[in-house]
Write an enzyme that holds these catalytic residues in place. Structure first.
Site: not given
Lengths: 148, 148, 148, 148
Positions: A15-16
């Site tokens: 994820d980010a």
């Protein structure tokens, strides 16, 4: 002896924040479970797709100790245990080399796929569970002898 | 010669129609790309996580010929090709045994990760692309000789 | 009063058993958490993407009572609680109309994103937690008065 | 007039590059398609779960113009079109405010779910397609009159 499954962390797992998205750890555990069933001779397509009997997860939990990054080679160690005529539990430990990254549990109940009423575990699942039980018991017996 | 990557279809890849969810085919292609980069010596964590340079996909397409089911062993055959100083394209073919299941393309452009302006491909990517190019050219040269 | 988030179940949430894939329930809970942060005025892009401080999940658990199908309108009720200077916990309840479908917990620890050492919760997170605390306390005070 | 669907970008949509993972854009497009079917009165659970007839995607393509970040509010504009007795195509445009972020296409073929042989589109799908066709034709008729 637990079943072990090795898995490279993919870009799609992340994820980010730059690390594996928390819920994806449980998906990776489920992959290890599938691999363990397949190794035991169970046909996964029939088992997971058009089966009369289903084994839905009724509980899952996971503890995260360290983050995982794209390209990491995780080793998932899995140990199932029968906890009733219609249910079993799987314990997972995830390692990077010999460092513990996460621990997880999934609890599965056997149901009739259409009525969703509880069912006894099928012979193929009992056999899969027993293959781990025998080994566990043997380990315990050996330990007992060593103590004596 | 194309790079090949073998991948078991997981339960999490499937949808309520009983087969692999269409967009997940592209994720499986991306895994093959990651594996190919890793094999070429590129460190995936640095490459995908905190790199100054990024290689975002600007175009993707996929054609589906047959469905894939949980437990299927897919072989992904991948062939990258440089198409500019700052871009390359990858062609993927997915097989089940020798049956073609799907074909896909991803096109990647090299950019500066913070400004997002176009950049020339890095030496490590050029080297990765060249490792396939040499083989392709050799195959073509051999074919040309056979024709003569 | 808990925060509520309504979410339609998508085809991509489901698996070949025809229902929502177990780990995706936790992703849906995380969406509710994001929505709750956004409602509190926190900018999600900065918060989740390039923050100096991160709030990784160190523990998650989920209990499933009923399956969810594509098209179902789930209501997620969320209640966060501070459990230390550097951590908080969120309780989630998922409903279909007034039927409880699942319950989940996520526990978050505040860390420095680069060193990964523990940090005190930021003022914006404290404010977000307090907005629920005040309401909870008020509810309890009202209940106490009613008892008297 | 196209159907529009607004969608907040979730943390789970992103990858370690900090932006939405490319294949997830297609999942978001599929959500818009589901929402459009639901609005037309089609029961999604029956449609996607235990239908005799399936509408698998045989082709998908996507062009990415700008990245999407966690918290972004994307507007997906969708326009379906019948392209045969047994197939249709959907065009998607994704916007952030009035900036075009991505364009995508999915092509669907109607099949019998068990034999996987081609089938004519069902009346409910024809009706869904027609609801967009009438509007498109009306827009064109109006334009023609304005020209005269």
């Amino acid at each position: 002896m637990p079943f072990t499954y090795t898995r490279t962390i993919h870009f799609s797992d992340t994820d980010a924040a730059g690390v594996v998205y928390f819920a994806n750890i449980l998906s990776i555990c489920h992959e290890a479970y599938e691999e363990s069933l397949g190794t035991s001779g169970i046909k996964l397509k029939a088992f997971f797709t058009n089966s009369d009997v289903a084994l839905p997860i009724v509980h899952a939990s996971v503890d995260f100790f360290r983050p995982l990054f794209c390209g990491d080679q995780v080793i998932i160690s899995l140990m199932p245990q029968k906890i009733g005529v219609d249910k079993f539990e799987i314990n997972y430990e995830l390692f990077l080399a010999d460092i513990l990254i996460a621990k997880a549990i999934t609890r599965h109940v056997c149901i009739d796929a259409s009525s969703r009423s509880k069912q006894e575990l099928s012979p193929e699942i009992i056999q899969w569970l027993n293959s781990y039980r025998k080994e566990t018991e043997e380990v315990e017996r050996r330990k007992a002898r060593e103590v004596i």
